[in-house]
Design a protein around this motif. Structure first.
Motif, PDB file in Angstrom:
ATOM      1  N   SER B 102       0.831  -1.197   0.000  1.00  0.00           N
ATOM      2  CA  SER B 102       0.000   0.000   0.000  1.00  0.00           C
ATOM      3  C   SER B 102       0.871   1.254   0.000  1.00  0.00           C
ATOM      4  O   SER B 102       0.563   2.240  -0.671  1.00  0.00           O
ATOM      5  N   ALA B 103       1.983   1.176   0.732  1.00  0.00           N
ATOM      6  CA  ALA B 103       2.873   2.342   0.828  1.00  0.00           C
ATOM      7  C   ALA B 103       3.542   2.653  -0.510  1.00  0.00           C
ATOM      8  O   ALA B 103       3.969   3.779  -0.739  1.00  0.00           O
ATOM      9  N   VAL B 106       1.993   5.390  -2.180  1.00  0.00           N
ATOM     10  CA  VAL B 106       2.037   6.688  -1.486  1.00  0.00           C
ATOM     11  C   VAL B 106       3.416   7.303  -1.609  1.00  0.00           C
ATOM     12  O   VAL B 106       4.391   6.724  -1.131  1.00  0.00           O
ATOM     13  N   GLU B 151      -5.831   0.653   4.005  1.00  0.00           N
ATOM     14  CA  GLU B 151      -6.279   1.811   3.218  1.00  0.00           C
ATOM     15  C   GLU B 151      -5.990   3.116   3.966  1.00  0.00           C
ATOM     16  O   GLU B 151      -5.598   4.103   3.356  1.00  0.00           O
ATOM     17  N   ARG B 154      -2.715   5.244   3.795  1.00  0.00           N
ATOM     18  CA  ARG B 154      -2.470   6.204   2.710  1.00  0.00           C
ATOM     19  C   ARG B 154      -3.234   7.519   2.928  1.00  0.00           C
ATOM     20  O   ARG B 154      -3.192   8.403   2.081  1.00  0.00           O
TER      21      ARG B 154
END
Lengths: 295, 228
Positions: B102-103, B106, B151, B154
């Motif tokens: 997920s990172a 970002v 989620e 982010r």
């Protein structure tokens, strides 16, 4: 804000798998580089044959040692000639006795019956019929030269055989490259399939699939460049080390020192350029194949 | 602000729904409820800019997600979060792997900062210290909460959740309601798709909600005073 680089995305999300894959790739590239270096150095059969085969200029009995050495010097300067050594009649006689022992009685009749000769060796890359005939044509008009021995009909057949054997070697090398490329492609396809959900996760968060694909291609090219450089470096080092321990390497494949000359460095540069590109192509094809399988 | 104008969706056997007008303000917590197979997930995907509607358009901050330049659609997807109904992670992945993934989406978050946020968020959803756990070993409720935490790492401007309350379980309803209200007070928009709304939640529309096609739309009071 600067976008996150995705070049090393596979390393970030599957470091262990990538490490194992890279190790396998290194060994494959090492094998390819070793074959390539051996083929470049040896020229296939060229180095071996040029070491075994010689053009012999038999000199007249009346030719003095100085004249013989002069002819050898001129022969050494001819294009395509690696070395030319004058053997005086005494050396010639000793060599004869080494091959046919027990014939010392031939000399008692009237001195040494054998003339001196010039032993001419061709360069491996110029071991062709045209170059050998050119050397013969240069020496034949000399009044000191009685006759020239270069194999005659046998040489023509041997050179034709050499072309076929060299072609066979290069075809084998091409096949090895194709197998390695197939292995790279399958690695890429498998990894792209295994990580497809992760890539889907990123696509769902606004990262376009094309950006992921091309970033992975760039990552594959960079990884390929580093691995190829490491493999080529390891192969060159191995040749230097092995040459010291195994003399046959130098005779059949060639002296390791030649690897540092421009005619050798150029094709090695080509390998270092082509290998990363093939890694990139394998990555792109693997991605496409994995995506086609998903649809 | 997210606005859906005359949005319609069709499937192979006919029209699923048509002419839907919806609007979601910044800093709102909205729940869209509907019966099974009514197209709630599809509606979320259309609102997120993932799937072009068969009719109508979706406008975010005055820019269409589907007409003309695809840039606003991509930017909106990048700045929004989505907790899917079924979460099927890659085999052998751990919770930490998912945060790391997920990172990737970002920019500008350091590894240390990410790990701090991981710990905070996992503690918030009732799963402190579970970073090393395998995703395939988690229960449905745990997966749903991990997906939410992933989620939130982010800090999405808009968060879409699909059946999160149902998957997380009744015991987490109040905590999630409080969390979403807190996020809304920070200006974030939460859009949830559920079969039914929790009877424990007060809504601005009362128990009936606003009917839009096969759906009912509920808005949760966000201001602290409204909760008293």
């Amino acid at each position: 804000m600067k976008p996150v680089s995705l070049c090393w995305i596979d390393w970030k999300i599957s470091a262990k798998g990538m490490l194992l894959e890279s190790a396998a790739r290194f060994f494959m590239l090492f094998l390819v580089a070793a074959c390539y270096v051996a083929m470049l150095l040896s020229g296939g059969m060229n180095r071996f044959l040029s070491g075994q085969w010689a053009v012999t200029a038999i000199l007249r009995v009346s030719v003095s040692v100085e004249e013989g050495q002069g002819i050898a010097g001129k022969a050494a300067e001819l294009p395509g000639v690696r070395s030319a050594a004058y053997k005086d009649p005494e050396t010639s006689w000793k060599e004869f006795l080494a091959v046919y022992p027990g014939l010392e009685s031939l000399r008692t009749a009237g001195g040494n019956p054998l003339p001196g000769y010039v032993d001419i060796r061709m360069r491996p890359d110029r071991f062709t019929e045209a170059d050998i005939r050119a050397v013969e044509a240069s020496l034949r008009p000399l009044p000191q030269v009685e006759s020239l021995l270069s194999g005659g009909e046998v040489l023509s057949r041997l050179l034709r055989l050499k072309v076929w054997v060299n072609g066979f070697f290069w075809a084998g090398f091409g096949l090895l490259c194709a197998v390695v490329f197939l292995a790279l492609f399958l690695q890429e396809k498998t990894r792209a399939s295994l990580l497809s959900m992760d890539f889907g996760f990123l696509e769902g968060r606004g990262i376009p699939a094309a950006r992921i694909a091309f970033s992975r291609v760039l990552g594959a090219v960079l990884t390929g460049a580093l691995l190829s450089l490491a493999a080529a470096g390891a192969v060159v080092s191995c040749f230097f080390i092995l040459e010291e321990r195994l003399a046959v390497i130098g005779r059949v494949i060639g002296p390791a020192g030649e690897m540092l000359t421009p005619p050798f460095l150029l094709p090695l540069g080509l390998f270092l350029l082509a290998s990363p590109l093939l890694h990139g192509v394998a990555s792109l094809l693997g991605w496409r194949a994995a995506h086609a399988g998903r649809k | 602000m997210i606005e859906a104008f005359r949005v319609g969706a069709a499937f192979s056997k006919g029209t699923l729904w048509d002419g839907l007008d919806l609007a979601f303000d910044d800093g709102e917590v909205c729940v869209v409820t509907g019966p099974p197979a009514s197209g709630k997930t599809l509606l979320l995907r259309i609102l997120r800019g993932e799937r072009r509607p068969d009719a109508g358009d979706v406008v975010v901050g005055g820019e269409s997600l589907y007409r003309g330049d695809p840039g606003p659609g991509k930017a909106f997807r990048a700045s929004s979060g989505f907790v899917p109904e079924s979460f099927s992670p890659t085999a052998c992945r751990t919770v930490r792997d998912l945060f790391r993934l997920s990172a990737v989406a970002v920019p500008g978050v350091s590894a240390r900062e990410r790990m701090e946020r991981e710990e905070e968020l996992l503690a918030l959803v009732g799963m402190p210290g579970s970073q090393g756990g395998g995703l395939s070993c988690l229960s449905v409720s745990e997966r749903a909460r991990v997906a939410l935490a992933v989620e939130l790492v982010r800090s999405p401007r808009v968060l879409f959740t699909d059946m999160l309350l149902m998957n997380a379980g009744r015991e987490w309803t109040d905590m999630l309601g409080g969390l979403f209200r807190a996020l809304a007070r920070e200006g974030k928009t939460i859009i949830m798709a559920e079969r039914t709304i929790s009877e424990r939640w007060n809504t601005m529309e009362g128990g009936q909600g606003i009917t839009r096609g096969p759906f009912r739309l509920f808005r949760l009071p966000v201001a602290t005073e409204a909760l008293r």
